[in-house]
Structures are given as C-alpha cells and as structure tokens.
Scaffold this motif. Structure first.
Motif, short mmCIF file in Angstrom:
data_model
loop_
_atom_site.label_atom_id
_atom_site.label_comp_id
_atom_site.label_asym_id
_atom_site.label_seq_id
_atom_site.Cartn_x
_atom_site.Cartn_y
_atom_site.Cartn_z
N ARG A 149 0.84 -1.19 0.00
CA ARG A 149 0.00 0.00 0.00
C ARG A 149 0.87 1.24 0.00
NH1 ARG A 149 0.51 3.12 5.11
NH2 ARG A 149 1.46 1.65 6.55
N CYS A 175 -11.13 -5.78 -4.34
CA CYS A 175 -10.50 -5.31 -3.11
C CYS A 175 -11.57 -5.07 -2.06
CB CYS A 175 -9.65 -4.07 -3.34
SG CYS A 175 -10.54 -2.57 -3.78
N THR A 234 -3.82 4.09 -1.57
CA THR A 234 -3.99 3.05 -2.59
C THR A 234 -3.30 1.77 -2.15
OG1 THR A 234 -4.07 4.72 -4.34
CG2 THR A 234 -3.57 2.47 -5.00
N MET A 235 -3.97 0.67 -2.43
CA MET A 235 -3.42 -0.67 -2.18
C MET A 235 -3.10 -1.31 -3.52
SD MET A 235 -5.16 -3.93 -0.23
CE MET A 235 -6.49 -4.04 -1.41
#
Length: 130
Positions: free
Chosen positions: A75, A99, A81-82
C-alpha cells in the motif's frame, strides 16, 4: 461513504505480470485491514491476500498458499492506494479480483474471511491464457 475502485486488470499470457490497484476515497481511518479476493462464475469468492496497517506502520501481509512467492500486496500511505503485484501468472489465476476494506484491525485468521470486510470494490477482470 467509502469508495474502493480497482484497476489494472487485463489479458496476459502465462508467466507474465500484472499490477492491480485499489484506490480508496471518502471517509478514511488511520487503521485498516484490506484484502484482495477473487471469484469465478459459479464459485465462491476466495481470499488471495491481506494487509493490515496503522498510520505508516504495516503490521502484516498474508497470502493464500497458491499465490505465495508470486503475488505481493502493498500500500501507498500517501496515495491511499493498495496494490497487488502478480508475477508468473497462471491460467488458474483467471478471475474477477475484488479489493475489500475493514476500517479496524483484523488478525490474520479473520482477515481471510469475506464476511470480515465492510467495503468492496466493483472488481477487475484478470484473464491468463496458456
């Protein structure tokens, strides 16, 4: 409201790589557990990988056995954001990838469960040809 948006899916050949992204927006918290799941038509949504962090500290990453050594979950704190870096893809990795997020801490044995997560993205298709 919390929104999760996946991107990065596509069609690749066996042995190639893809990187999936999951961008988060809306209300955010300092402590997260997030994960990637995947699903094929007529099958259960299955766990792929999870990551837990608080602030800038990552507490764990955890993978299902079939992707260990090939996939990496990570991340970007600043970008909310991953990612899921998928290397050496196999035809059996073909699925819609989702996700998921839980804005609280989860231990590993709970993080693998679909019911543990409160928020989900819309999914991105990954197709691996042989």
């Amino acid at each position: 409201q919390v929104q999760l948006v996946e991107s990065g899916g596509g069609l690749v050949q066996a042995g190639e790589s893809l990187r999936l992204s999951c961008a988060t927006s809306g209300r955010t918290f300092n402590t997260y557990a997030m994960a990637w799941f995947r699903q094929n038509p007529g099958k259960e949504r299955e766990f792929v990988a999870a990551i837990r962090w608080s602030g800038r500290i990552t507490y764990y990453t955890y993978y299902t056995n079939s992707v260990k050594g090939r996939f990496t979950i990570s991340r970007d704190y600043a970008k909310n954001t991953m990612y899921l870096q998928m290397n050496n893809l196999k035809p059996e990795d073909t699925a819609v990838y989702y996700c998921a997020a839980k804005y609280a801490a989860l231990i590993e044995r709970v993080a693998v469960l679909r019911a543990s997560y409160d928020y989900w993205g819309q999914g991105t298709q990954v197709t691996v040809s042989s």
